[in-house]
Write a protein that holds these residues in place. Structure first.
Motif, PDB file in Angstrom:
ATOM      1  N   ALA A   1       0.966  -1.300  -0.186  1.00  0.00           N
ATOM      2  CA  ALA A   1       0.095  -0.095   0.036  1.00  0.00           C
ATOM      3  C   ALA A   1       0.828   1.167  -0.145  1.00  0.00           C
ATOM      4  CB  ALA A   1      -1.039   0.056   1.155  1.00  0.00           C
ATOM      5  N   ASP A   2       1.952   1.168   0.666  1.00  0.00           N
ATOM      6  CA  ASP A   2       2.958   2.439   0.628  1.00  0.00           C
ATOM      7  C   ASP A   2       3.534   2.614  -0.507  1.00  0.00           C
ATOM      8  OD1 ASP A   2       2.205   2.607   3.458  1.00  0.00           O
ATOM      9  OD2 ASP A   2       4.028   1.890   4.313  1.00  0.00           O
ATOM     10  N   ALA A   3       3.946   1.589  -1.282  1.00  0.00           N
ATOM     11  CA  ALA A   3       4.585   1.557  -2.633  1.00  0.00           C
ATOM     12  C   ALA A   3       3.484   2.310  -3.556  1.00  0.00           C
ATOM     13  CB  ALA A   3       4.852   0.090  -3.159  1.00  0.00           C
ATOM     14  N   GLY A   4       2.235   1.856  -3.383  1.00  0.00           N
ATOM     15  CA  GLY A   4       0.943   2.326  -4.393  1.00  0.00           C
ATOM     16  C   GLY A   4       1.038   3.527  -3.935  1.00  0.00           C
ATOM     17  N   THR A   5       0.953   4.041  -2.725  1.00  0.00           N
ATOM     18  CA  THR A   5       0.783   5.497  -2.551  1.00  0.00           C
ATOM     19  C   THR A   5       1.833   6.278  -3.120  1.00  0.00           C
ATOM     20  OG1 THR A   5      -0.483   5.019  -0.348  1.00  0.00           O
ATOM     21  CG2 THR A   5       0.549   7.161  -0.621  1.00  0.00           C
ATOM     22  N   VAL A   6       3.209   5.804  -3.128  1.00  0.00           N
ATOM     23  CA  VAL A   6       4.215   6.736  -3.700  1.00  0.00           C
ATOM     24  C   VAL A   6       3.985   6.781  -5.152  1.00  0.00           C
ATOM     25  CG1 VAL A   6       6.645   6.564  -4.182  1.00  0.00           C
ATOM     26  CG2 VAL A   6       5.840   5.991  -1.894  1.00  0.00           C
TER      27      VAL A   6
END
Length: 195
Positions: free
Chosen positions: A138-143
């Motif tokens: 999810a953090d990678a997707g947010t970036v």
């Protein structure tokens, strides 16, 4: 409720249950490939993130043996599905050829996907960010895509979980069926509907 729904789906027959499983597997793999592509195509990644992981001095790794071992235990769950084919071995056509092929191809596919996805995470997140994250995908997707990226990855995880549960429903009952057929469990579980 999810397990009940999947049990009903699998009551419509082996072919229908297999179609549902194949569909969810395709969606899972497609979402992982899309995530990797987004991490490299869209802005937000830095090659420096991966280069810092490539070499770690021995003085740093001395205290990491325990945590690395713990991480390997969690990683084993990613490879857990390979055993499910053995539960349906009695229904596989040409098992001498197809069982080893299924085990080898699926395990190699999972290994490749696992490594590629983790390298993609490293491309968009620093090692420190990964260490602090509870939801790395999810953090990678947010970036890469902002809040919509995190939402899309949440949906992908739900699809993956649903497909995983279907695999367990599809294959798990066959253990009790085989035991009942051999007289090792309740005989009623060896009865199968004609359709």
């Amino acid at each position: 409720a999810c397990i009940v729904l999947l049990t009903v789906v699998n009551c419509f027959g082996v072919k229908f249950g297999a179609m549902v499983q194949n569909g969810f597997t395709f969606l899972k793999i497609a979402s992982l490939i899309a995530l990797v592509a987004m991490c490299y195509i869209l802005s937000g990644g830095h090659i420096e993130n991966t280069s810092t992981v490539c070499y770690t001095p021995p003085s740093v790794t001395n205290g990491l043996i325990g945590p690395i071992g713990l991480a390997f235990v969690a990683v084993l769950w990613a490879f857990d599905g390979w055993i499910e084919i053995t539960y349906v071995a009695g229904e596989v056509k040409n098992p001498q050829r197809n069982l080893p092929a299924a085990l080898i191809i699926s395990t190699l596919t999972v290994i490749v996907l696992y490594v590629v996805v983790n390298v993609a995470y490293l491309h968009v997140l620093t090692p420190e960010a990964i260490a602090q994250s509870s939801f790395v995908a999810a953090d990678a997707g947010t970036v890469v895509l902002g809040d919509s990226g995190a939402a899309a990855l949440t949906v992908a995880v739900i699809i993956s979980t649903f497909g995983c549960n279907n695999g367990f429903v599809f294959t798990g009952a066959r253990i009790y069926y085989a035991m009942a057929k051999e007289g090792l469990f309740f005989a009623s579980l060896a009865r199968v509907h004609p359709k």
